[in-house]
Design an enzyme around this catalytic site. Structure first.
Site, PDB file in Angstrom:
ATOM      1  N   TYR A 153      -2.256  -1.433  10.335  1.00  0.00           N
ATOM      2  CA  TYR A 153      -2.203  -1.499   8.869  1.00  0.00           C
ATOM      3  C   TYR A 153      -0.847  -0.993   8.366  1.00  0.00           C
ATOM      4  O   TYR A 153      -0.195  -1.638   7.538  1.00  0.00           O
ATOM      5  CB  TYR A 153      -3.351  -0.664   8.299  1.00  0.00           C
ATOM      6  CG  TYR A 153      -3.575  -0.818   6.813  1.00  0.00           C
ATOM      7  CD1 TYR A 153      -4.318  -1.882   6.312  1.00  0.00           C
ATOM      8  CD2 TYR A 153      -3.052   0.112   5.909  1.00  0.00           C
ATOM      9  CE1 TYR A 153      -4.549  -2.020   4.942  1.00  0.00           C
ATOM     10  CE2 TYR A 153      -3.274  -0.015   4.547  1.00  0.00           C
ATOM     11  CZ  TYR A 153      -4.021  -1.085   4.063  1.00  0.00           C
ATOM     12  OH  TYR A 153      -4.239  -1.213   2.708  1.00  0.00           O
TER      13      TYR A 153
ATOM     14  N   SER B   5       0.869  -1.182   0.000  1.00  0.00           N
ATOM     15  CA  SER B   5       0.000   0.000   0.000  1.00  0.00           C
ATOM     16  C   SER B   5       0.900   1.223   0.000  1.00  0.00           C
ATOM     17  O   SER B   5       2.092   1.122   0.358  1.00  0.00           O
ATOM     18  CB  SER B   5      -0.836  -0.014   1.288  1.00  0.00           C
ATOM     19  OG  SER B   5      -1.478   1.218   1.496  1.00  0.00           O
TER      20      SER B   5
END
Ligand code: NAD
Length: 264
Positions: free
Chosen positions: A159, A146
């Site tokens: 995350y 990401s």
């Protein structure tokens, strides 16, 4: 018809019943790869997805519903995929979840789940796929990290930690196999409008009492200079490139496709 570049290869894409994983699975199938689907969802819809992909692209498909938090289920899936197709040539570690809360309020169980799915599952699939790739001296491992594998945002401790972690795992995997035909790279998407992000759009709309469209615009403009979502099809095309001969010396990169997010 010209032979497609991934004909005869088998690609296992974790979390491919939805969103980015599905887009990547379809892009690889379009190049002729057999597809092993994984992920949660309605059984009938998943069976349709398998059938449709097989019919549209003339490839074989399978589905294993392994829960990526469970090492023993991951082991079984890898074993079954390898015995059914003879190998897993392309491994896309894509399954992922998000949870948003400040560190002091972060539920311990959610931290463990995010790390297990987003990071530890990729360690398991990779360790189980490598021996068969090494035997064939060919393989492609693509980790879906990401923009949060490169930079941070508040509220996303688990995350961001998992995505920075998977960028690290990518580099080690690439280096340990640098003198082989196996490459490992990460793709770092910015915002993509999938169910994972729709939840964040909905939460923003509710919290700020604004429309869904306004929430989408604000979410994008906060981080993504292009003001446009990245699409699963664009990410699929990058994954196909990473599987190509042209990408044989692309090793250990964390490649952002993010509308300019990390250029800032
Ligand atoms: P999504 O929610 O649409 O898809 C997630 C997939 O993972 C689904 O198939 C789901 O069934 C599967 N999954 C979830 N938990 C699982 C488990 N325990 N076991 C097996 N499968 C499980 O999300 P998405 O946006 O397509 O995300 C895919 C990946 O892309 C994730 O790793 C995510 O972090 C990453 N990513 C997404 C964005 C974005 O903007 N959407 C941006 C950057 C990175």
């Amino acid at each position: 018809m010209q032979t497609r570049q991934l004909t005869g290869k088998t690609a296992l894409v974790t979390g491919s019943t939805s969103g980015i994983g599905l887009g990547i699975a379809q892009a690889l199938a379009a190049e002729g790869a057999n597809i092993v689907f994984n992920g949660f969802g309605d059984a009938a819809q998943i069976a349709d997805l398998q059938k449709q992909t097989a019919a549209q692209f003339g490839v074989k498909t399978a589905y294993f519903g392994a829960d990526m938090t469970k090492p023993e289920q991951i082991e079984q899936m890898m074993k079954d995929a390898i015995s059914q197709f003879g190998s897993v040539d392309i491994l896309v570690n894509n399954a992922g979840i998000q949870h948003v809360a400040t560190i002091e309020d972060f539920p311990v169980e959610r931290w463990d789940a995010v790390i297990a799915i987003n990071l530890t599952s990729a360690f398991h699939t990779t360790r189980l796929a490598l021996p068969v790739m090494q035997q064939k001296n060919w393989g492609r491992i693509i980790n879906i990290a990401s923009a949060h594998g490169l930079v941070a945002s508040i509220g996303k401790s688990a995350y961001v930690a998992s995505k920075h972690g998977i960028v690290g795992l990518t580099k080690v995997t690439a280096l340990e196999n640098a003198q082989t035909g196996i490459t490992c790279n990460a793709i770092c998407p910015g915002w993509v409008l999938t169910p994972l992000v729709q939840k964040q759009v909905d939460a923003r709309a509710a919290a700020n009492k604004i429309s869904i469209d306004q929430a989408k615009r604000e979410l994008l403009l906060e981080k993504q200079p292009s003001g446009e979502f990245v699409t699963p099809e664009q990410l699929g095309a990058l994954a196909v490139f990473m599987c190509s001969d042209a990408a044989a010396q692309v090793r250990g990169v964390a490649w952002n496709m993010d509308g300019g997010w990390v250029a800032q």
